[in-house]
Design a protein around this motif. Structure first.
Motif, PDB file in Angstrom:
ATOM      1  N   MET A  26       4.371  -8.076 -39.955  1.00  0.00           N
ATOM      2  CA  MET A  26       3.245  -8.384 -39.923  1.00  0.00           C
ATOM      3  C   MET A  26       2.648  -7.791 -39.455  1.00  0.00           C
ATOM      4  O   MET A  26       1.297  -7.697 -39.248  1.00  0.00           O
ATOM      5  N   LEU A  27       2.619  -7.309 -37.542  1.00  0.00           N
ATOM      6  CA  LEU A  27       1.880  -5.973 -37.153  1.00  0.00           C
ATOM      7  C   LEU A  27       0.947  -4.969 -38.159  1.00  0.00           C
ATOM      8  O   LEU A  27      -0.215  -4.889 -38.547  1.00  0.00           O
ATOM      9  N   LYS A  28       2.219  -4.078 -39.205  1.00  0.00           N
ATOM     10  CA  LYS A  28       1.414  -3.328 -40.179  1.00  0.00           C
ATOM     11  C   LYS A  28       0.939  -4.087 -40.854  1.00  0.00           C
ATOM     12  O   LYS A  28      -0.045  -2.950 -41.976  1.00  0.00           O
ATOM     13  N   ILE A  29       1.168  -5.414 -41.573  1.00  0.00           N
ATOM     14  CA  ILE A  29      -0.076  -5.354 -42.519  1.00  0.00           C
ATOM     15  C   ILE A  29      -1.455  -5.735 -42.297  1.00  0.00           C
ATOM     16  O   ILE A  29      -1.669  -5.248 -42.671  1.00  0.00           O
ATOM     17  N   ALA A  30      -1.012  -6.485 -40.873  1.00  0.00           N
ATOM     18  CA  ALA A  30      -2.597  -6.329 -40.096  1.00  0.00           C
ATOM     19  C   ALA A  30      -3.510  -5.322 -40.385  1.00  0.00           C
ATOM     20  O   ALA A  30      -4.412  -5.167 -40.556  1.00  0.00           O
ATOM     21  N   GLU A  31      -2.828  -4.209 -39.698  1.00  0.00           N
ATOM     22  CA  GLU A  31      -3.633  -2.812 -39.775  1.00  0.00           C
ATOM     23  C   GLU A  31      -4.083  -2.146 -41.170  1.00  0.00           C
ATOM     24  O   GLU A  31      -4.503  -1.929 -41.539  1.00  0.00           O
ATOM     25  N   GLU A  59       8.396  -3.490 -21.436  1.00  0.00           N
ATOM     26  CA  GLU A  59       7.776  -2.183 -21.373  1.00  0.00           C
ATOM     27  C   GLU A  59       6.700  -2.375 -23.091  1.00  0.00           C
ATOM     28  O   GLU A  59       5.826  -2.304 -24.156  1.00  0.00           O
ATOM     29  N   ARG A  60       8.093  -2.443 -24.257  1.00  0.00           N
ATOM     30  CA  ARG A  60       7.850  -2.733 -25.908  1.00  0.00           C
ATOM     31  C   ARG A  60       6.746  -3.856 -25.953  1.00  0.00           C
ATOM     32  O   ARG A  60       5.908  -3.988 -26.420  1.00  0.00           O
ATOM     33  N   THR A  61       7.830  -4.920 -25.206  1.00  0.00           N
ATOM     34  CA  THR A  61       6.600  -6.431 -25.244  1.00  0.00           C
ATOM     35  C   THR A  61       5.021  -6.167 -24.932  1.00  0.00           C
ATOM     36  O   THR A  61       4.165  -6.321 -25.559  1.00  0.00           O
ATOM     37  N   ASP A  62       5.141  -5.685 -23.647  1.00  0.00           N
ATOM     38  CA  ASP A  62       3.633  -5.205 -23.534  1.00  0.00           C
ATOM     39  C   ASP A  62       3.056  -4.486 -24.955  1.00  0.00           C
ATOM     40  O   ASP A  62       1.827  -4.496 -24.771  1.00  0.00           O
ATOM     41  N   GLU A  63       3.564  -3.494 -24.712  1.00  0.00           N
ATOM     42  CA  GLU A  63       2.870  -2.314 -26.021  1.00  0.00           C
ATOM     43  C   GLU A  63       2.967  -2.635 -27.328  1.00  0.00           C
ATOM     44  O   GLU A  63       1.262  -3.361 -27.895  1.00  0.00           O
ATOM     45  N   TYR A  64       3.504  -4.334 -27.504  1.00  0.00           N
ATOM     46  CA  TYR A  64       3.094  -4.883 -28.957  1.00  0.00           C
ATOM     47  C   TYR A  64       1.805  -6.014 -28.825  1.00  0.00           C
ATOM     48  O   TYR A  64       1.190  -5.564 -29.800  1.00  0.00           O
ATOM     49  N   TYR A  65       2.491  -7.026 -28.018  1.00  0.00           N
ATOM     50  CA  TYR A  65       0.897  -7.301 -27.629  1.00  0.00           C
ATOM     51  C   TYR A  65      -0.148  -7.052 -27.262  1.00  0.00           C
ATOM     52  O   TYR A  65      -1.047  -7.766 -28.305  1.00  0.00           O
ATOM     53  N   SER A  66      -0.162  -5.629 -26.476  1.00  0.00           N
ATOM     54  CA  SER A  66      -1.887  -4.846 -26.696  1.00  0.00           C
ATOM     55  C   SER A  66      -2.170  -4.734 -28.215  1.00  0.00           C
ATOM     56  O   SER A  66      -3.107  -4.474 -28.490  1.00  0.00           O
ATOM     57  N   LYS A  67      -1.541  -4.049 -29.155  1.00  0.00           N
ATOM     58  CA  LYS A  67      -1.494  -3.926 -29.911  1.00  0.00           C
ATOM     59  C   LYS A  67      -2.606  -4.644 -31.023  1.00  0.00           C
ATOM     60  O   LYS A  67      -3.658  -4.712 -31.316  1.00  0.00           O
ATOM     61  N   TRP A  68      -2.072  -6.317 -30.924  1.00  0.00           N
ATOM     62  CA  TRP A  68      -2.911  -7.417 -31.427  1.00  0.00           C
ATOM     63  C   TRP A  68      -3.965  -7.524 -30.708  1.00  0.00           C
ATOM     64  O   TRP A  68      -5.113  -7.472 -31.496  1.00  0.00           O
ATOM     65  N   ALA A  69      -4.387  -7.175 -29.239  1.00  0.00           N
ATOM     66  CA  ALA A  69      -5.463  -7.378 -28.201  1.00  0.00           C
ATOM     67  C   ALA A  69      -6.806  -6.471 -29.179  1.00  0.00           C
ATOM     68  O   ALA A  69      -7.719  -6.346 -28.982  1.00  0.00           O
ATOM     69  N   GLU A  70      -6.050  -4.737 -28.931  1.00  0.00           N
ATOM     70  CA  GLU A  70      -6.725  -4.129 -29.326  1.00  0.00           C
ATOM     71  C   GLU A  70      -7.082  -3.516 -30.219  1.00  0.00           C
ATOM     72  O   GLU A  70      -7.997  -2.777 -30.791  1.00  0.00           O
ATOM     73  N   LEU A  71      -6.612  -3.773 -31.451  1.00  0.00           N
ATOM     74  CA  LEU A  71      -7.178  -3.440 -32.803  1.00  0.00           C
ATOM     75  C   LEU A  71      -7.823  -3.808 -33.464  1.00  0.00           C
ATOM     76  O   LEU A  71      -8.694  -5.233 -33.138  1.00  0.00           O
ATOM     77  N   PRO A  72      -9.036  -3.219 -33.682  1.00  0.00           N
ATOM     78  CA  PRO A  72     -10.068  -3.961 -34.326  1.00  0.00           C
ATOM     79  C   PRO A  72     -10.307  -5.331 -35.656  1.00  0.00           C
ATOM     80  O   PRO A  72     -11.422  -5.887 -34.918  1.00  0.00           O
ATOM     81  N   ASN A  73      -9.290  -5.251 -35.921  1.00  0.00           N
ATOM     82  CA  ASN A  73      -9.097  -6.226 -36.540  1.00  0.00           C
ATOM     83  C   ASN A  73      -8.422  -7.553 -36.131  1.00  0.00           C
ATOM     84  O   ASN A  73      -8.141  -8.389 -37.506  1.00  0.00           O
ATOM     85  N   CYS A  74      -8.027  -7.017 -35.616  1.00  0.00           N
ATOM     86  CA  CYS A  74      -6.968  -8.353 -34.436  1.00  0.00           C
ATOM     87  C   CYS A  74      -7.808  -8.860 -33.653  1.00  0.00           C
ATOM     88  O   CYS A  74      -8.033  -8.607 -32.142  1.00  0.00           O
TER      89      CYS A  74
END
Length: 407
Positions: A246-251, A278-293
């Motif tokens: 789902m994260l890849k699809i969003a990107e 660490e991995r969980t924080d990284e995953y959640y952070s990507k959703w918060a930081e991507l320009p369209n997410c």
């Protein structure tokens, strides 16, 4: 005696003490007398026990009672295991100007009526505010989600069997509960739920929660459930299979779509056990930081109403999102869906598009969301008109107040 023997002995002692307290509660809790006395008062005190903002679905009722001449509603926050959730709740209540009290573990309820937020023992049988330690209070319950499932562990609970009134959205759900509960759902009342009033009101007057974009884009919500482990519950989360996809699809759809990640509050702590922090924080952070997410962890009515589609595997959202009359995609975990759905839940579930793979998700986004090819639209409108409105042509809050007053 060994250490394990002492632990078992202490546990058995606590269970015996609890049984004695329950028996004393049943002997002293005279609902008929309490009901008669309550309805004879000009001023009725009602305490809402809440400790989670995302699960607080009785705010509309609190407001309706505050505006009613006979009710004095109050808010109490019991001790919680999730301090972050409680902190967010305090901030919200303060911003809204609601007065509240933080309960200590031994505090009892001081009201004619108490509304508990969830029916499970961890919320209803702890400390001084345990319902069976408050024999002079009438207990009420409004579920924090629609009754889309029928399970003994979710319905046949001591609190729900012994509560004064339990309010339901429709007769279909009461009939389902009656088959499971020890008391035959005799204390259930069909009034509609306050969340129905909130959802039917749409997002009028609420700020747009979606992140600004340089161009107009379709707005899609991804809401994964927390049940990633087989703990004896429903275990229908598809996150471990679909979360990374789902994260890849969003990107990949960054130019035409924006996504809101709306995880169940319990997903993160469970994911930290499975993935590590660490991995969980990284995953959640990507959703918060991507320009369209963006990340969304609080109230979500405006998020829903101002969206174009939902992708999820949460049983509560099966019904809730239908108030938007927008298309929804359900992520199916093979062998784990359908067996626990109620008749009402099945109707709502059948009006979802289904996906089992990332390719199915892509097809939904391209055909239904982007092109607008939505053959289920007419049936969703019918379901909304026939199943999702409170009875009697009144709001759910009006119906609940009338039921409490014996009108």
């Amino acid at each position: 005696m060994s250490i394990w023997g002492k632990i078992l002995d202490n546990k058995l002692t606590r269970l015996a003490e609890k049984s004695v307290l329950h028996s004393a509660y049943r002997r002293s809790h005279d609902e008929v007398a309490l009901e008669r006395a309550m309805r004879g008062r000009d001023s009725i005190s009602v305490d809402f026990l809440i400790n989670s903002l995302s699960a607080w679905k009785t705010e509309k009722l609190y407001e309706a009672m505050a505006a009613h001449p006979r009710f004095r509603p109050s808010i109490s926050i019991p001790p919680s295991l999730d301090e972050a959730d409680t902190r967010a709740l305090r901030q919200y209540l303060t911003a809204k100007g609601y007065k509240f009290r933080d309960m200590a573990a031994g505090d009892k309820i001081n009201a004619d009526i108490a509304f508990y937020q969830k029916p499970y023992a961890i919320f209803t049988e702890r400390g001084g505010y345990a319902y069976w330690r408050n024999a002079e209070t009438l207990t009420c319950y409004i579920d924090y989600a629609f009754h889309t499932t029928e399970t003994k562990w979710g319905l046949n609970l001591p609190f729900l069997n012994e509560a004064w009134m339990v309010f339901y959205e429709n007769q279909t759900c009461v009939d389902g509960a009656a088959k499971i509960m020890d008391n035959g759902a005799r204390n259930s009342v069909v009034t509609g739920l306050p969340v129905q009033d909130e959802l039917m009101a749409g997002a009028e007057g609420e700020a747009d929660p979606w992140k600004p974009q340089p161009t107009v884009k379709k707005r899609v919500i991804y809401a994964p459930h927390h049940s990633i482990e087989d703990d004896g519950g429903l275990n229908f989360s598809t996150f471990m299979e679909m979360g990374e996809d789902m994260l890849k699809i969003a990107e990949q759809h960054a130019d035409t779509m924006q996504f809101a990640f709306k995880p169940h509050p319990l997903l993160r702590p469970k994911l930290e056990k499975a993935w590590g922090r660490e991995r969980t924080d990284e995953y959640y952070s990507k959703w918060a930081e991507l320009p369209n997410c963006q990340m969304e962890e609080g109230k979500y009515n405006a998020l829903f109403m101002k969206s174009d589609a939902l992708i999820h595997d949460c049983s509560s959202f099966i019904v809730e999102y239908h108030y938007t009359r927008k298309p929804a995609l359900y992520l199916v975990k093979e062998g784990r869906h359908g067996e626990a759905l109620s008749d009402f839940g099945r109707q709502a579930y059948d009006l979802h598009y289904k996906a089992r793979t990332a390719d199915d998700v892509e097809k939904f986004l391209e055909e239904v969301v982007a092109r607008g090819s939505d053959p289920m639209r007419t049936e969703r409108e019918r379901f909304y008109a026939e199943q999702l409105t409170p009875p009697g042509g009144r709001t759910a809050c009006e119906n609940i107040i009338s039921a409490i007053l014996g009108e």
